[in-house]
Design a protein around this motif. Structure first.
Motif, short mmCIF file in Angstrom:
data_model
loop_
_atom_site.label_atom_id
_atom_site.label_comp_id
_atom_site.label_asym_id
_atom_site.label_seq_id
_atom_site.Cartn_x
_atom_site.Cartn_y
_atom_site.Cartn_z
N ASP A 101 0.83 -1.19 0.00
CA ASP A 101 0.00 0.00 0.00
C ASP A 101 0.88 1.25 0.00
OD1 ASP A 101 -2.63 1.29 0.14
OD2 ASP A 101 -2.01 1.89 2.16
N ASP A 102 1.97 1.21 0.75
CA ASP A 102 2.92 2.33 0.76
C ASP A 102 3.49 2.54 -0.65
OD1 ASP A 102 2.52 2.59 3.49
OD2 ASP A 102 4.33 1.46 4.01
N LEU A 107 3.89 5.45 -5.98
CA LEU A 107 3.73 5.29 -7.43
C LEU A 107 2.64 6.22 -7.95
CD1 LEU A 107 4.05 1.42 -7.86
CD2 LEU A 107 5.79 3.18 -8.29
N THR A 108 1.59 6.41 -7.17
CA THR A 108 0.52 7.33 -7.55
C THR A 108 0.95 8.78 -7.36
OG1 THR A 108 -1.17 5.69 -6.95
CG2 THR A 108 -1.88 7.99 -7.09
N GLY A 109 1.54 9.08 -6.23
CA GLY A 109 1.95 10.45 -5.92
C GLY A 109 3.01 11.01 -6.85
N PHE A 110 3.81 10.13 -7.43
CA PHE A 110 4.88 10.56 -8.33
C PHE A 110 4.68 10.02 -9.75
CE2 PHE A 110 6.68 11.13 -4.14
CZ PHE A 110 7.32 12.34 -4.26
N SER A 111 3.44 9.72 -10.11
CA SER A 111 3.18 9.10 -11.42
C SER A 111 3.67 9.95 -12.58
CB SER A 111 1.69 8.77 -11.57
OG SER A 111 0.91 9.95 -11.48
N ASP A 136 6.49 -9.61 -5.34
CA ASP A 136 5.22 -8.99 -4.97
C ASP A 136 5.25 -7.49 -5.26
OD1 ASP A 136 4.20 -11.43 -4.00
OD2 ASP A 136 4.98 -11.05 -1.98
N HIS A 137 6.37 -6.86 -4.94
CA HIS A 137 6.52 -5.42 -5.22
C HIS A 137 6.49 -5.18 -6.73
CE1 HIS A 137 7.32 -3.78 -1.20
NE2 HIS A 137 7.94 -4.93 -0.96
N ALA A 138 7.18 -6.02 -7.50
CA ALA A 138 7.19 -5.88 -8.96
C ALA A 138 5.79 -6.05 -9.54
CB ALA A 138 8.17 -6.88 -9.57
N ALA A 139 5.03 -7.01 -9.01
CA ALA A 139 3.66 -7.22 -9.49
C ALA A 139 2.80 -5.99 -9.20
CB ALA A 139 3.06 -8.47 -8.84
N ARG A 140 2.98 -5.38 -8.03
CA ARG A 140 2.22 -4.18 -7.69
C ARG A 140 2.60 -3.04 -8.63
NH1 ARG A 140 -1.05 -2.71 -3.24
NH2 ARG A 140 -1.19 -4.97 -3.09
#
Length: 182
Positions: A101-102, A107-111, A136-140
């Motif tokens: 979630d972090d 990723l959204t805040g700096f898209s 898991d991080h890569a999939a997110r």
């Protein structure tokens, strides 16, 4: 004439932004830390403005390193600090309750910055908190349409921090070469 580039470090409070910049800075890092009032995080101080440091590369280029505040209430600083950044280093603390979630938050805040520059993700505290995994991080990241390196990194270790920067610079060089071809 010395070439200078701005690199931005971001991530949650306690992820290691201040520590990472201090680990490699060749100048005394500038910090805007105050006493932490967030009782949910066992940390004495927190960045409220930005961190700053510098490192000179072998080719003579100078990287100006900026660290964002990690607390969401200071997210107005993110867009200010992102202006003119050549690349982004996102530090994720895998010991937090929901590191994926972090990751979504950054990723959204700096898209916009990620879409226009290079990005690398460093996941800390993997030895003591191996889940979620790097996969898991890569999939997110893939859900966000972000393709960039994601590695385990200890913000205290200058070698790990330089590895993050080197991965970022390789992406930027590759991007520049591709742009020259077109």
């Amino acid at each position: 004439m010395t070439t200078e580039h701005k690199i931005l470090f971001t991530g949650t409070m306690g992820a290691g932004k201040t520590t990472a910049i201090a680990a490699i800075s060749e100048v005394d890092p500038m910090r805007t830390e105050v006493r932490n009032n967030d009782k949910a995080v066992a940390k004495a101080t927190t960045t409220v403005g930005m961190d700053y440091g510098e490192v000179k590369l072998d080719n003579g280029a100078r990287l100006r390193l900026y660290g964002t505040p990690g607390q969401k209430r200071f997210d107005f600083m993110w867009s200010i600090l992102a202006q003119g950044a050549l690349g982004l280093v996102v530090l994720i603390d895998n010991s937090k309750p929901d590191p994926l979630d972090d990751l979504d938050t950054y990723l959204t805040g700096f898209s916009d910055l990620i879409a226009n520059t290079a990005c690398v993700i460093g996941v800390g505290r993997m030895k003591t908190h191996p889940h979620p995994t790097l996969d898991d991080h890569a999939a997110r990241m893939q859900r966000h349409g972000v393709v960039c390196p994601v590695i385990a990194a200890d913000a205290i270790d200058p070698n790990d921090v330089m590895k993050l920067l080197n991965l970022l610079l390789v992406q930027l060089e590759s991007r520049a070469e591709n742009e020259e071809k077109t």
